[in-house]
Every structure is written in structure tokens, then in C-alpha cells.
Write a protein that holds these residues in place. Structure first.
Motif, mmCIF file in Angstrom:
data_model
loop_
_atom_site.group_PDB
_atom_site.id
_atom_site.type_symbol
_atom_site.label_atom_id
_atom_site.label_comp_id
_atom_site.label_asym_id
_atom_site.label_seq_id
_atom_site.Cartn_x
_atom_site.Cartn_y
_atom_site.Cartn_z
ATOM 1 N N LEU A 1 0.774 -1.006 -0.144
ATOM 2 C CA LEU A 1 0.151 -0.189 0.024
ATOM 3 C C LEU A 1 0.927 1.312 0.008
ATOM 4 C CD1 LEU A 1 -2.960 -0.876 2.720
ATOM 5 C CD2 LEU A 1 -3.002 -0.809 0.060
ATOM 6 N N SER A 2 2.065 1.203 0.560
ATOM 7 C CA SER A 2 2.873 2.211 0.743
ATOM 8 C C SER A 2 3.357 2.967 -0.673
ATOM 9 C CB SER A 2 4.115 2.147 1.389
ATOM 10 O OG SER A 2 4.872 0.890 0.939
ATOM 11 N N LEU A 3 3.065 2.455 -1.711
ATOM 12 C CA LEU A 3 3.429 2.886 -3.278
ATOM 13 C C LEU A 3 2.084 3.593 -3.623
ATOM 14 C CD1 LEU A 3 4.971 -0.412 -5.323
ATOM 15 C CD2 LEU A 3 5.901 1.690 -4.256
ATOM 16 N N ILE A 4 1.054 3.462 -3.130
ATOM 17 C CA ILE A 4 -0.021 4.398 -3.396
ATOM 18 C C ILE A 4 0.206 5.875 -3.273
ATOM 19 C CG2 ILE A 4 -2.393 5.228 -2.543
ATOM 20 C CD1 ILE A 4 -3.039 2.127 -2.195
ATOM 21 N N PRO A 5 0.993 6.550 -2.272
ATOM 22 C CA PRO A 5 1.333 7.904 -2.593
ATOM 23 C C PRO A 5 2.002 8.393 -3.636
ATOM 24 C CG PRO A 5 1.679 7.201 -0.370
ATOM 25 C CD PRO A 5 1.439 5.892 -0.853
ATOM 26 N N LYS A 6 3.012 7.639 -3.901
ATOM 27 C CA LYS A 6 3.735 7.937 -5.142
ATOM 28 C C LYS A 6 3.057 7.547 -6.438
ATOM 29 C CE LYS A 6 8.021 6.276 -7.400
ATOM 30 N NZ LYS A 6 9.062 5.265 -7.410
#
Length: 1371
Positions: free
Chosen positions: A1229-1234
Motif C-alpha cells: 500500500l505504501s506505493l499508493i502515495p507515489k
């Protein structure tokens, strides 16, 4: 004497009233300006008095004024005084919040005084605009409370005046007036009027319409299809023990079983429904109790009854009864497929009742209520067996009354008037048939012990059963051929007089009679003679109480033998039986917990090294599903053991290191972080102080775990992470480097760490020179004692094995017994350093070898050192070679040595082939393991004390070293975890691919005995996805070698699909098989219950069917000769394209399955979802507002669209994205901001696109805030940046209110003021209407400050125009 405030105010306002009377008759002729002037004039004295009042008296003063006004009886007078108050507020004399608060909270403001009511709310409506937003929120709550005082029926004549309050509420809630964030208003309203409760009739539709305007915001924050479900089916289901299952996605409220919803938004009603289907599904899964506790927030340390959990356990029992009733060919004596469910239910019931999360009497009474009148009796014996498990173990510590409801259940389920016949006691199910009789015996025993009057006569239907037990008890010679012993143990486990006999027979069977002795592998190792363990059928037929007595007896005996330092080893039957008992989770406290925390420390304390060796062997080769905290605790124990001088013994040291290696490499990817973070304060305890190989293995495990769980995704450094201290401690203990080809596979932060912490290495030239020097010294020494003294001297360079190698190379033999003495003096622990140096020296020697005959001689000598001279074991040597950090050509040479050592001589291959051919991995089904074990060791004896060196001297020395007992292990099994590492090293280096294929061809059969073959394959294919992308043949070979090794011990269809076995396993270079949509549909369909053969999950690699299905499906997908991107798209197409194999009514279950599978695959497989989202956002439906004429929130409501057959691609992609992200790890999920800032932000230009993005990410904000706050803040800023782009691109915005409501939800629920600085600049650039709505995000703005300053200046000028006349009383 100073006058009181009341007296002075009385004087001032009586003068005002006088002025009112004088002015009233002229007011109709005055202009508004004149009226304003008179009002200010009347306030003059009060203004001067107000200025002298201390701050703390202001509130009291205003309240007095309100009381004074409300005491007036003339409406005109009240109206004028209210006008004065309004002027005081308008001219900033009085604060509007204080005035409004005093007016509403006045006791005189009652609905019966209709004129006062109307005038009051008219004034509030006039001045409330000057109240700050928090004040308006408080006033709204007070007004709603005041409205609640109006009865449901009033005269129609007064309704119009009462409606003045409604107008104030309307004004407060007016989006365009924007007195406060609408989000705060709906929060107060929802607190007062929860879901399903109507607001007061006076408010009409004002409240309901306002609340309804927040439904889009609630929808944005909801999983798009979580509510679409059918009976006994839930839209989203986890896989128990999967990494995603431990996250916050599955948390439920422990009282209501609802998902915890953030904010007081009007979510869909279904979200407020208890998620009973979800909890029951998890409860049904074996090994799910930890997840259940995590879902409900239950803490084992706190005794707290959980009624909802209790109810679901009861429902699960009822479900099991229904299954037993409808099961084809159900036979109580034989059992059926529901047997596994009953077995599991027994374990669950004991755990949850034992920790007081459920109440036993409440559950039994509830069962009686739910089974009454159902006629479900086929499963009654199984139900009583489950209840007997708890009763027999707890009846002695609890009141008899707690267990008496069971007799009520008996009356319901056993309606027979005649005696029930005695079943065939040769069948294990007979113990279930006797369960009710056993319960009666325990109840009766308890009543007798308590001298209770509640004694119950034996029911007539059970008389034959009871008589049989009584008769069997009188028979003092009990055999093991039937289940009579189990019946007696179960019935009399609480009666020590009767229990001693049957339990004594069991114990004697596995202890041996003491006179017979047998030999164990090695020399001078004798054990007690019993070799046949108690079969699993018999152990399953014992109650938990009986099993606890048995395991307690075994553990006590082992401790006693350890204290006595018995010269005889434990009986093989005892060791095997003890291993089998440890599989029962319901006896954990005496089982694995006692094993780790009591038995091991006691044995160690007694220095009983033989028993310690036995226990470690049990853990290595016989344990299943041991909880990770126990495994890490044992690892810590082992590192402590390694530092003790007494363990510096060849066999024990080898066992300790082998066990530690197994523990480290067997750690699940999702287990590494939770377990090692427990030791952050003292990482030394879980690290080896001297074994470089174990620490390297831990780093490899850490690299694999962080890759598979995507822990480091989006991060470039280990700083601030949990593993930083661990890595730094390892580098302090055992500084080392990694080869570039290994390092390139590490996650980027780990790569950076090891590049920064590079360790200088000794040059190969210096190593060669030092060995030559030592060899010259040896040749110059004639005295054997000098040789022993020199080479075993503490602090000497670890070159002795290099010296022996050179000696063999030049003389072809070792004939000095002194060399064995040197090895013994060096000791097992220090010898590892010699093996390490020897591994480097070998690479140098082979690199400079002339090849051909010279090469053959080198490998022959190396083989002799292992098998002929027994200088070093094969598994240790291979491990050291595999863990060295060679580059380029030297790395290839190293792997070449490994290949030659394993394959060129026949020694090891023969051992592997014979072991694989003659043995089965299903040890729990065997009764003759010991005989096969001894037969193998006689054929291939293990020599661990350099016996070969003694044999080669002239004359040969006859050694009889004292071997520690070996019950399960051999070089093949010890080699398995080393082979795992060897395969990984070979995969990292492209030029040695063919060598790996050769190794797999010859040694792959060993994976028949691997305890986690599918998991190993899954981890390997996942971790090395990038390296294997273009090496399809090697992938196929790896899968084939491991899976084919298991075919004889698995039922058909247990793993790979028939289509893959037929098409994917056959290499066809000219015509590569490309799977079609049907293949992917069938593969995903296997995740539904039922397609895989059922089995005893206690001894399976996986804890439950779903975990097995998920892993084998992922292995097959990763094994395909198709790029990950194509596979990912094909998986998405299973639901995004119309597929005849995907039933429409089950679409969400298929989405759930795809979410589970695709998130368990490497990044290239699931990242394609981002491309689909980009495609949808760029589609005409979202870019052109004319394309979709309807309401955008209806367009994005997947549930409504699906049920009405009007869904579109964008709603399908939205629902599928929610399914995937719900199962994703926080790393994924931490790829969502990028993704938002770099990919979506440049293309989002319309309101529909913006709302789509909000719908996509909204449901996951809670997880971001809980698990990765940094990402939450980045997403918050990205949302505003997208809004800015849309605001600039669109001429008209139709959905400003839902957008602003969502942004306020983010502020109040997740970010607070953390992003205030960044978003304030963005808000200032938005159009006025949007800026007005969002002004509370930043609390203040330059524009507001400028307006306030201008207003203040006007007030001062106005007051200066009028003289102040104070009344006489004040002077």
C-alpha cells in the motif's frame, strides 16, 4: 461601598427601559439610521461599565442581561432590548458566542412562551454569523437539545413561531453560509440522532436532507462491495496465518462484531451489521485462535467474556451437527469429513473457555436452545466428545453447577427409552460413543467429592455403557489391541484410584520394562528397549485431560532421568510418542510451552547432553505448527548454549547449529518482523556471537521476508527501521561481506547498508602463502607432541584443515594420530573457523588447478576428508562453501566444487537414493520408523569423532567414542536446509544454471522430507522473480524436482492443476504454452472451499485448506513461462471480462480470491492494477461530464450497479482495486502515495476523476494512519494538489460539498494540522466558494485577518461619535 454587579446592571438597564418608553411612540417615524443611533445611545452607559468589568465576570454579566430581558412581559420591550443586544454584538461590544449561549441556555426560554421563543431565535439568527465555528457547533447541539423539549403535539397556532428555531438550524447547516465545517455539524447530529432514529418533527426534512448529503462521503470511505453478501457468504475473507491476515483490515468491534468505522458518517446500513459470517469463517479454520484474538482485541492476560464470540462458537457447533446429519454415509463409528471439524471445534472450545472468553454453562444452555426441536442426533456423540474434553480437565477446579446443564442437553439428544448398545471398541470412534457416559461418571464423581445432593442416577439408556466400563476396570490385564484403555482413561481421569491402571499401561508401553536394551546409532549408545510409539488414533481417542496426564508423566520422567544422569538413553517409543503429543494445541501449557520453558532448561541445568540432543532432534524433525514466539525463544536458548564450554563437543555442537539453521530458515516472511522487534532492546540474544553462517542465514531470511512482505517498499535506507540494530550487531559479532550477485537480490536498503559497511578481506595470495608456511613448519617437526602443541595452540591461524588438504595432495595419506588430537584440542566450535578458511583455500586451489587429472585428484581428496577420514561433515563443509562471498570466476569455481563434492563421488548420492527409497516422511502414521532408522545407520554409519583418522594410522586405533543418542537425524536430513541455501546461491549466478539443474536431477528427491516444500518453492520463486523471469526452463525444473519428489505421499490434485501438469511441465521450445482465460478462471476457482483433498492439517505444511490453496496457486502462477505483467492482467480479466466460468452472483467471492492471490505475488504481478486504474481514469466516462449524465456517486456504487445490471468498467475496477488493496500488506500500500502524486495527479482534471481517486483510496486511510503515518500525510497533500488542478481546469464545480466533506473527514480523523502548512497555500489559490468552505482547514487566512481589522476600526470610530452618559447610580 462598592455596589454589586447586579445592582449596577439593574440601574443601567432600568434607564434603558425608561428610554424605551420615551422613544417607543416615535420609532415608527425614524429611519434605520436613526434607530441605529438611538440603540447605540442607549448602550452608552453599558459600554463604559462593560469596559471596567474583569474578564471572568463577562459571562455572568451577559447571563444577568438575558434574565433581565426574559423577565420583561412586553413583547415590544423584549424586542427593543434584543435589538440593543444585537447592536452590542454588531459593534463588537459583546461577543456573539457568549450572547447566543446565554440566550439558549436560559431557563426562561421555553416553547410555551412562543413570542419570546420566536424573538430569541430571530436574534440568534441575526448574530450567530459572528460566532467562531467551534462555538456554532456547540450552539447547534444546544439548540437541538432545546428543540427536543417541544412535545410531539402542539397547537397549530404556535407552530409558525416555533419554526424560528428551525430557521436558525437551517442557517447553521446552510452550506453557502458556511458558519462551521458541515462535517462537525453532521457529527453532532449523528450523536443526537443515531442511525435509524428520527429527528424532531419540528425540524422536518432539514436534518435528514443534511445527513443524506453526507452519504457520498460515507461511500467514499467504504469498501465498494463489502456490503454485497449472501447468507453464509461474506464478500471479504482472509486466509488465516497469511501475512495480510494480521493487519488492521480485519479488526472487529468485540461487542457488536461490526467493522470499526471512523467518524459519525451515515454509512450504509450493512456496515453496521455484525460480521458474523466473517468471524465464523475464521473460527472454522484450524490454527485460527490467534487471529480471532487479534480481530476482537482479546488479551489472554485479561479475563474478559466475549458474548459475540461465544455465540459464534455455539453456531459453529450447530453447523457441525447439521453437517453430521446431512453427510452421506455418515456412521458414528467410522466418522466422516465432518470429523476434522469436530476435532478442530474441540481445540477451539477448550482455548476460548479456558481463557474465559466464553462461558461453558452459557454455551451449553444456548446449544440446548438452538438444538431443541431440530432432531439433529447423528452428531450427538461427537458433540458430547467435545464437551467431555473441557469437562474432564476443569471439573475439579469449578463448581458442579457449571456442568449440570449438560444433562439437559443429554435429555434432548438421547431420547431412547431402551439401553444404547455397546459399540465395537476396536474402532477409534467408540470413544466418542462412550463420551456421554464418561461425562456422567465425572459429574457423579464431582458430586460425591463435594458431598452434593445433586447426584444424578445413571440414565437408563447409558446403563450398558456404564456396566462395560465397570467390568473393564475390574480386568487388571489390559491389552493395546483395542480402545478399552482409552475408554478407561477418559472415564476415570478425575478418579486417581481407577485412573492409575490404564494410564500405567500406556506409560509402561512406551517406557519399556527396564530390562530390554537396544543399540542406537554410533558407538556406546544404548537405550531402553521400547520402540513402538503410541499410534495417533489412540492419542486422538484420549481426552485432553488424559493426554495432559500422559505428557506430564513423560516430561517428569525425562527430567528425572536427566537429574539422575542415567547411562541409558530414552526409549525410542517414548521420544516418538512425546513428539506426537506436542502437536495438540489444546495441551500447549504442558506441551510445547513446557518443552521450551521448563524441560529444556532443566535438562541443560542437569548437563544431560544426551537428552538435550534428543530434544533438539525432536524439534528439528518432528515438530509441526509451533508458534513463532516459541521458535525464536528456542533460537535464543541455542545461542546461549553455544557459548557453554560443555557444548563444545562435535555431535552436540553440530546438532545445536543444525537446529538453529532450521529455525532461522523456517521463519515465515510475516513472522520475522513481529518476532525480532521483541528483541530490539537486546538483539544479542537472538544472534550468534561467533557463527558467521548462522548470522548470514538470518540476513538472507531477513532479506527474503522484507522482500515478500514489501516492508522496504518506497524506502532507501534501514535507518529508523526495526532491523537496523540487528544488522549492526551482526556486523559487530561476525563482520563479513556479500558477493555482488547475492547483494543484488537484497532489497535496496539492505544493499545500501552492506555497501556502507564493507569489510576488508584477506587476499587469496596471502592465504596461500600462510598455508605454505605452516606446511613447511610441519615438515620440519619430527616430534608428534610438538606438532600437537603448535597446531592446537590458542590464537593460531585457522589453517589446520588447509594443512591436512595439502598433506593429502602431496602424500596421499595421513598416518599420524597426532592430527586427531589436534582436531580434538581445537574443539568443535573453533573448528568451524578452520572450515571457513578451508573453503576459501579450496576455491583458490581449484582456481589454479591444471584441470583434468589434477582436478579429479583434488575432488577425490576432498571426498576422502569427508567420508574416509571423517574430518568434517558434508553438510557443514557445503554450508561454509555456499556462504562465502566470492566474485566472478571464483564464485563459479566455488559452486563447481559444491557440485563435484555432492555428485562426482557416489558416497552422498547413494545415501540420498537409499534414504528416499526406503523411508516415508509421514512419520505420524508409522510404527516402525526406528527399525528403518537403525537399518539405514548400519548401512551408512555416521562418524562424527574423526574415527577415519584413527583407522588410517598404522596400526589402526580402535576408538569407542561416546555418541549421543540419534533417533531421527542423518546426513541427508541435516543437508536439507543447507540444500535450500545452495539452490538460492546457484540461482543468483547465471552461468551455473545448468549445474543447478544437474543437482536437482540427482538430489531433488530429498524434498520428499522437506517440512515446508511448497513454502520454500513459493519463497524462492517470489524472491528470485527478477532473476528467473527469463529462465523458464530452470523455473520449470525447480518446480518439477520438488513437486515430483512428493508424488508418492500426496493424493492426486493436491498441488498443481491438471492443465499445468499436462501443458506447463513439458518444455516445448518451438511452441511455448500460453494459458487462456479459461485456465486462469479454473485456477482462481480452486480457492473456493472443496477442490483440494482434505487431510490432517496438524501434520500438514499449511495450517488450513485456504492457506494451502493460496500457496499452491501462487507457485503455479509464478512457475508459468509467462511474464508477471501478463499473468497479473489475466488475473484481473477473470472478473473484468465477461467469463462464463465466473457466476455473476458470486462475483465478490472471485474478487476476494483475486485480491488474495495477486497480493501474494511479486510486484510485477500486482502493479498492473495501477495501469488499469490509469486507463479507467482516462476513459470518457470520467473525463467527459456529458458522457455520463447521471449522478457520479451512483456510477461508482458497485453494489447498486451490480444488483441492477447497470455496472460499468469503472465500478468493476474500483471494486477489484478495493479487494486487492484490502488484502495488501502495508508495504504494498505504501506505493499508493507515489502512484497518486506521480501518475494520477498529472491526468486528473475533472470532478469525476477526482471523486474516483477519492473513492479508490478513501477506505484505506485508516490503515495508513495506523500503520504508516508518513504515507497518510503524503496522500492528504496529494488530494489537495489534485483538487487544485481540477479547480483550475473546470469552469463549474458541481460537487464541492462532498469533496470538502471528505477533506474535513481526513483532517478530523487522520491528519489533524500535520499538513496545514502545505495545504494552506493550495487553498488560497482555489475559487472563492471552495475557499470559503475550506477556510476552517487552516483556521485563519490573510483575507479574514484583513476583514477583521477593518471591522474593528469601524466600531471604534462609531463609538467615538457619541458621548457617554453614565446614570447617577453608577457615579
Amino acid at each position: 461601598m462598592a455596589l454589586s454587579m447586579e445592582t449596577q446592571l439593574q440601574s443601567i438597564f432600568e434607564d434603558v427601559v425608561v428610554n424605551i418608553n420615551m422613544l417607543c411612540f416615535r420609532m415608527f417615524m425614524d429611519t434605520p439610521e436613526d434607530e441605529r443611533t438611538k440603540l447605540i445611545s442607549c448602550l452608552g452607559a453599558f459600554r463604559q461599565y462593560w469596559g471596567t468589568l474583569p474578564q471572568e465576570s463577562h459571562d455572568q454579566c451577559v447571563q444577568w442581561i438575558v434574565r433581565f430581558i426574559h423577565s420583561q412581559h412586553s413583547p415590544k420591550r423584549i424586542s427593543f432590548l434584543y435589538d440593543c443586544l444585537a447592536m452590542a454584538v454588531e459593534t463588537s461590544l459583546l461577543p456573539p458566542r457568549m450572547v447566543c449561549g446565554a440566550l439558549i441556555s436560559s431557563d426562561s426560554l421555553e416553547w410555551e412562551r412562543t413570542q419570546l421563543w420566536a424573538l430569541t431565535f430571530k436574534l440568534i439568527r441575526k448574530i450567530i454569523g459572528g460566532v467562531d465555528y467551534k462555538g456554532v457547533r456547540d450552539l447547534l447541539k444546544t439548540i437541538l437539545d432545546k428543540i427536543q423539549t417541544i412535545p410531539t403535539t402542539v397547537s397549530s397556532a404556535v407552530v409558525q413561531q416555533l419554526l424560528a428555531a428551525t430557521k436558525v438550524v437551517e442557517y447553521i447547516l446552510d452550506r453557502n453560509a458556511c458558519l462551521l465545517p458541515a462535517y462537525l455539524a453532521v457529527t453532532e447530529i449523528r450523536k443526537m440522532y443515531p442511525e435509524g432514529q428520527l429527528s424532531h418533527w419540528l425540524l422536518g426534512s432539514v436534518i435528514s436532507d443534511f445527513v443524506d448529503s453526507f452519504r457520498p462521503t460515507a461511500r467514499i470511505n467504504s469498501i465498494s462491495y463489502i456490503c454485497l453478501k449472501a447468507p453464509r457468504r461474506c464478500s471479504l475473507l482472509p486466509v488465516v496465518n497469511n501475512s495480510g491476515a494480521i493487519c488492521n483490515s480485519w479488526k472487529l468491534d468485540p461487542t457488536s462484531l461490526c467493522f470499526p468505522l471512523r467518524g459519525m458518517l451515515p454509512f450504509d446500513k450493512d456496515l453496521f451489521e455484525p460480521q458474523t459470517v466473517l468471524l465464523r469463517y475464521v473460527l472454522e479454520q484450524p490454527y485460527s485462535r490467534e487471529m480471532v484474538c487479534n480481530m476482537l482485541g482479546l488479551n489472554k492476560q485479561q479475563k474478559q467474556r466475549c458474548p459475540v464470540l461465544e455465540e459464534q462458537l455455539v453456531d459453529l457447533v450447530v453447523y457441525a451437527m447439521e453437517r453430521s446429519e446431512t453427510e452421506e454415509h455418515f456412521d458414528a463409528d467410522i466418522g466422516g469429513t465432518s470429523q476434522l471439524l469436530w476435532q478442530h471445534l474441540s481445540s477451539q472450545l477448550i482455548f476460548f473457555v479456558l481463557f474465559q472468553f466464553a462461558s461453558f454453562p452459557h454455551m451449553v444452555l444456548s446449544l440446548h436452545q438452538k438444538l431443541a426441536g431440530r432432531g439433529l442426533i447423528k452428531g450427538r456423540d461427537h458433540l458430547m466428545w467435545v464437551l467431555l474434553q473441557f469437562i474432564s480437565g476443569s471439573i475439579q477446579k469449578n463448581a458442579l453447577a457449571d456442568f449440570l446443564p449438560v444433562m439437559k442437553l443429554f435429555d434432548l439428544l438421547y431420547p431412547e427409552k431402551e439401553c444404547i448398545p455397546v459399540p465395537d471398541i476396536n474402532k477409534p470412534q467408540s470413544t466418542h460413543s462412550f463420551a456421554m457416559t464418561c461425562i456422567w461418571i465425572h459429574l457423579n464423581r464431582k458430586a460425591q467429592n463435594d458431598n452434593s445432593k445433586l447426584q444424578i442416577p445413571i440414565p437408563h439408556s447409558l446403563k450398558l455403557h456404564h456396566e462395560f466400563l465397570q467390568q473393564s476396570l475390574r480386568n487388571k490385564t489390559l491389552g493395546m489391541s483395542d480402545y478399552k484403555i482409552a475408554l478407561l482413561c477418559n472415564a476415570y481421569s478425575t478418579n486417581s484410584e481407577c485412573f492409575t491402571l490404564p494410564m500405567g499401561v500406556l506409560v509402561e508401553t512406551i517406557y519399556g520394562n527396564g530390562s530390554m536394551k537396544i543399540n542406537l546409532p554410533g558407538t556406546s549408545c544404548v537405550a531402553s528397549g521400547s520402540v513402538t510409539p503410541l499410534p495417533m488414533n489412540l492419542l486422538d481417542s484420549l481426552t485432553v485431560h488424559a493426554k495432559m496426564s500422559l505428557i506430564h508423566s513423560i516430561a517428569t520422567r525425562v527430567i528425572k532421568l536427566a537429574h539422575a544422569k542415567s547411562p541409558h538413553a530414552l526409549a525410542p517409543a517414548l521420544v516418538e510418542t512425546y513428539s506426537r503429543l506436542l502437536v495438540y494445541m489444546e495441551i500447549e501449557s504442558l506441551g510445547i510451552k513446557g518443552f521450551i520453558s521448563q524441560l529444556l532448561p532443566n535438562v541443560f541445568k542437569s548437563h544431560a547432553w544426551g537428552i538435550l540432543h534428543t530434544l533438539l532432534e525432536m524439534f528439528s524433525y518432528r515438530m509441526h505448527h509451533i508458534q513463532p514466539h516459541y521458535r525464536v525463544q528456542l533460537l535464543s536458548h541455542l545461542h546461549s548454549l553455544a557459548a557453554v564450554p560443555q557444548t563444545n563437543q562435535n555431535q552436540l555442537h553440530l546438532c545445536v547449529e543444525s537446529t538453529a539453521l532450521r529455525l532461522i530458515t523456517a521463519l515465515g516472511s510475516s513472522e520475522v518482523q513481529p518476532q525480532f522487534t521483541r528483541f530490539l532492546n537486546d538483539p544479542k540474544t537472538v544472534l550468534s556471537a561467533e557463527s558467521e553462517e548462522l548470522n548470514r542465514a538470518l540476513i538472507l531470511t531477513l532479506a527474503r521476508a522484507t522482500h515478500v512482505t514489501d516492508f522496504f517498499t518506497g524506502s532507501d535506507s534501514i535507518h529508523g527501521t526495526w532491523c537496523k540494530d540487528i544488522l549492526q550487531t551482526i556486523m559487530t559479532f561476525t563482520p563479513h561481506n556479500w558477493a555482488s550477485h547475492t547483494l543484488s537480490c537484497f532489497p535496496a536498503p539492505l544493499q545500501a547498508f552492506f555497501k556502507q559497511n564493507n569489510v576488508p578481506q584477506e587476499s587469496r595470495f596471502n592465504l596461500k602463502k600462510n598455508v605454505e608456511e605452516e606446511y613447511r613448519k610441519w615438515k620440519s617437526m619430527a616430534n608428534e607432541n610438538d606438532i600437537i602443541t603448535h597446531f592446537s595452540m590458542q590464537g593460531s591461524p585457522p589453517l589446520f584443515l588447509c594443512l591436512l588438504w595439502k598433506m593429502l595432495l602431496e602424500t596421499d595419506h595421513i598416518n599420524q594420530i597426532g592430527f586427531r588430537s589436534v582436531l580434538e584440542r581445537i574443539g568443535a566450535r573453533a573448528l568451524v573457523a578452520h572450515v571457513r578458511t578451508f573453503a576459501d583455500f579450496l576455491v583458490y586451489e581449484f582456481s589454479t588447478s591444471a584441470g583434468g587429472q589434477q582436478l579429479n585428484k583434488c575432488i577425490e581428496i576432498l571426498n576422502d576428508m569427508v567420508w574416509k577420514y571423517n574430518i568434517v561433515t558434508l553438510d557443514r563443509l557445503i554450508l561454509c562453501l555456499a556462504m562465502r562471498s566470492h566474485e566472478g570466476n571464483e564464485a563459479q569455481v566455488c559452486y563447481f566444487i559444491i557440485q563435484l563434492l555432492l555428485l562426482k563421488p557416489n558416497d552422498f548420492r547413494n545415501r540420498v537414493n537409499d534414504f528416499v527409497k526406503e523411508n516415508s516422511p509421514e512419520h505420524w502414521l508409522q510404527s516402525d520408523w526406528h527399525n528403518k532408522h537403525m537399518s539405514y545407520h548400519k548401512k551408512y554409519p555416521e562418524k562424527l569423532y574423526f574415527e577415519g583418522l584413527a583407522d588410517q594410522v598404522n596400526p589402526p586405533m580402535q576408538l569407542q567414542p561416546q555418541y549421543l543418542p540419534i533417533y531421527f537425524g542423518n546426513v541427508c536430513l541435516r543437508f536439507l536446509p543447507v540444500f535450500d541455501i545452495v539452490i538460492h546461491r546457484f540461482l543468483e549466478l547465471l552461468p551455473v544454471s545448468k549445474s543447478l539443474e544437474t543437482l536437482l536431477d540427482h538430489l531433488g528427491g530429498l524434498y520428499k522430507f522437506h517440512d515446508r516444500p511448497v513454502t520454500y518453492l513459493y519463497n524462492t520463486l517470489h524472491y528470485y522473480e527478477r532473476h528467473l523471469r527469463d529462465r523458464t526452463n530452470l523455473k520449470r525444473k525447480l518446480v518439477h524436482a520438488i513437486m515430483s519428489s512428493l508424488k508418492d505421499n500426496r493424493t492426486p490434485g493436491w498441488c498443481l492443476s491438471e492443465t499445468y501438469l499436462k501443458c506447463g511441465m513439458n518444455p516445448r521450445e518451438d511452441n511455448v504454452w500460453t494459458p487462456d482465460d479459461t485456465y486462469y478462471c479454473k485456477l482462481i476457482g480452486r480457492l473456493s472451499p472443496g477442490p483440494f483433498p482434505n487431510c490432517d492439517w496438524r501434520f500438514n505444511e499449511f495450517p488450513n485448506p485456504a492457506a494451502h490453496a493460496l500457496h499452491v496457486t501462487c507457485v503455479e502462477l509464478m512457475a508459468l513461462a509467462v511474464p508477471g505483467k501478463e499473468v497479473g492482467n489475466a488475473l484481473l480479466n477473470v472478473v473484468l471480462k465477461s467469463q462464463p466460468l465466473v457466476p455473476r452472483e458470486n462475483i465478490t467471492a472471485w474478487m476476494n480470491a483475486i485480491g488474495l492471490v495477486i497480493t501474494a505475488l511479486p510486484e510485477p504481478y500486482w502493479i498492473v492494477l495501477h495501469d488499469r486504474i490509469v486507463s479507467v481514469i482516462g476513459s470518457p466516462a470520467l473525463t467527459s461530464e456529458t458522457e455520463w449524465a447521471g449522478y457520479p456517486f451512483a456510477l461508482l456504487d458497485f453494489t447498486a450497479c451490480h444488483q441492477s445490471y447497470s455496472e460499468m468498467n469503472c465500478s468493476y475496477v474500483l471494486a477489484l482495486a478495493h479487494a486487492v488493496w484490502h488484502h495488501s500488506s502495508i508495504g504494498q500500500l505504501s506505493l499508493i502515495p507515489k502512484f497518486l502524486s506521480e501518475t494520477l495527479k498529472p491526468i486528473v482534471q475533472t470532478e469525476f476523476q477526482l471523486l474516483y481517486v477519492y473513492h479508490l483510496v478513501g477506505p484505506f486511510l485508516q490503515r495508513f494512519q495506523q500503520e504508516r503515518t508518513r504515507c497518510m500525510l503524503e496522500i492528504g497533500v496529494a488530494f489537495y494538489e489534485m483538487l487544485q488542478a481540477v479547480d483550475q481546469h473546470c469552469q463549474h464545480l458541481s460537487y464541492m460539498d462532498p469533496i470538502c466533506d471528505f477533506l474535513y473527514h481526513i483532517k478530523y480523523m487522520y491528519t489533524g494540522d500535520s499538513v496545514k502548512e502545505q495545504v494552506e497555500k493550495i487553498i488560497m489559490t482555489l475559487r472563492p466558494a471552495m475557499k470559503l468552505r475550506l477556510r476552517f482547514i487552516t483556521h485563519s487566512s490573510m483575507m479574514e485577518m484583513a476583514t477583521s481589522a477593518a471591522a474593528a476600526a469601524t466600531v471604534v470610530n462609531l463609538f467615538n461619535c457619541f458621548p457617554v452618559c453614565l446614570p447617577t447610580a453608577y457615579l
